[in-house]
Design an enzyme around this catalytic site. Structure first.
Site, PDB file in Angstrom:
ATOM      1  N   LEU A 102     -57.904 -42.535 -30.124  1.00  0.00           N
ATOM      2  CA  LEU A 102     -59.110 -42.892 -29.377  1.00  0.00           C
ATOM      3  C   LEU A 102     -60.264 -42.197 -30.074  1.00  0.00           C
ATOM      4  O   LEU A 102     -60.161 -41.014 -30.419  1.00  0.00           O
ATOM      5  CB  LEU A 102     -59.010 -42.433 -27.919  1.00  0.00           C
ATOM      6  CG  LEU A 102     -58.286 -43.347 -26.936  1.00  0.00           C
ATOM      7  CD1 LEU A 102     -58.192 -42.682 -25.569  1.00  0.00           C
ATOM      8  CD2 LEU A 102     -58.979 -44.695 -26.809  1.00  0.00           C
ATOM      9  N   ASP A 103     -61.350 -42.910 -30.262  1.00  0.00           N
ATOM     10  CA  ASP A 103     -62.501 -42.334 -30.943  1.00  0.00           C
ATOM     11  C   ASP A 103     -63.030 -41.102 -30.209  1.00  0.00           C
ATOM     12  O   ASP A 103     -62.824 -40.931 -29.010  1.00  0.00           O
ATOM     13  CB  ASP A 103     -63.634 -43.365 -31.049  1.00  0.00           C
ATOM     14  CG  ASP A 103     -63.207 -44.604 -31.801  1.00  0.00           C
ATOM     15  OD1 ASP A 103     -62.350 -44.485 -32.692  1.00  0.00           O
ATOM     16  OD2 ASP A 103     -63.732 -45.691 -31.482  1.00  0.00           O
ATOM     17  N   TYR A 104     -63.769 -40.294 -30.947  1.00  0.00           N
ATOM     18  CA  TYR A 104     -64.424 -39.104 -30.388  1.00  0.00           C
ATOM     19  C   TYR A 104     -65.278 -39.457 -29.179  1.00  0.00           C
ATOM     20  O   TYR A 104     -65.289 -38.739 -28.176  1.00  0.00           O
ATOM     21  CB  TYR A 104     -65.294 -38.473 -31.482  1.00  0.00           C
ATOM     22  CG  TYR A 104     -66.086 -37.260 -31.067  1.00  0.00           C
ATOM     23  CD1 TYR A 104     -65.493 -36.006 -31.018  1.00  0.00           C
ATOM     24  CD2 TYR A 104     -67.436 -37.377 -30.742  1.00  0.00           C
ATOM     25  CE1 TYR A 104     -66.222 -34.886 -30.649  1.00  0.00           C
ATOM     26  CE2 TYR A 104     -68.177 -36.263 -30.373  1.00  0.00           C
ATOM     27  CZ  TYR A 104     -67.568 -35.017 -30.326  1.00  0.00           C
ATOM     28  OH  TYR A 104     -68.296 -33.920 -29.952  1.00  0.00           O
TER      29      TYR A 104
END
Length: 236
Positions: A102-104
């Site tokens: 999951l992206d930052y």
């Protein structure tokens, strides 16, 4: 195959450095033979490893469902010193790794496990495991835009599989909707939104196949049940 001292450390025998000392002292046998070589590699699931005449147990598999907040890196460590998802789970003897990313700046459901075989299979595109996201977008997204998702879009020269759109809700100058994909390309949902011509305010993964975030607050986690693990393995 893993280094012997690493397997010993994961099994709770001692730290890696202390495990190296134990190996050098001739206290370790692999398949009946004493091993004193540093860096000797073993298969913890196939080889019999004996320390001080006691067979060390195989590393216990752990399966955790984490509700990741925004602002955390989906890695075990970060050279820039940013918070990682490992900061959100207890200091277990086993090392856990994220199954997928999951992206930052994204949040939501993330599976953490030390079952490398399951992780590989769940994240392989050919398995087509459904992942559901809740998107809050800037602007009023029209039906024509949603049809682009459902028809598939070209990313990096390859067309995406059709996505499923549901629960569209207009909130003033913003649009909230849910989207299901099963490919999981890098930043796929955000890139699809950009191609469709609108920006993402927030992105949350709310489902991974049959798993949801029900009962798990942001930043918290829970262990998967035996039944859930069995279902995941059947998916894989």
């Amino acid at each position: 195959m893993e280094r012997l001292q690493k397997v010993m450390a994961h099994a709770g025998v001692a730290s890696r450095r202390k495990s190296e000392e134990i190996i050098a002292e001739g206290r370790v046998k692999v398949n009946g033979k004493v091993v004193t070589e540093m860096g000797f590699k073993v298969d913890p699931e196939e080889d019999e490893i004996i320390v001080d005449e006691e067979i060390i147990s195989e590393e216990k598999k752990r399966y955790i469902l984490l509700n990741k907040p925004e602002g955390y890196i989906t890695t075990v460590s970060d050279p820039e010193g940013r918070p990682t998802v490992m900061d959100l789970i207890p200091d277990l003897k086993q090392r856990l790794y994220p199954a997928g990313r999951l992206d930052y700046d994204s949040s939501g459901l993330l599976i953490m496990t030390n079952d490398g075989d399951l992780t590989y299979k769940l994240t392989h595109p050919k398995k087509e495991v459904d992942k559901k996201y809740k998107v809050l977008a800037q602007g009023e997204v029209c039906q024509e835009d949603f049809e682009k998702f459902e028809a598939g879009m070209v990313i990096d020269g390859q067309k995406t599989a059709p996505a499923e759109i549901s629960n569209i809700n207009y909130k003033g100058d913003k649009t909230e909707f849910e989207i299901v994909i099963h490919e999981g390309r890098n930043r796929q949902v955000r890139r699809m939104c950009r191609i469709a011509g609108f920006s993402v305010i927030s992105l949350q993964r709310i489902g991974f196949s049959f798993l949801t975030l029900d009962g798990v607050k942001e930043g918290d986690f829970r262990y998967l049940s035996d039944q859930e693990v069995v279902r995941l393995k059947k998916l894989a």
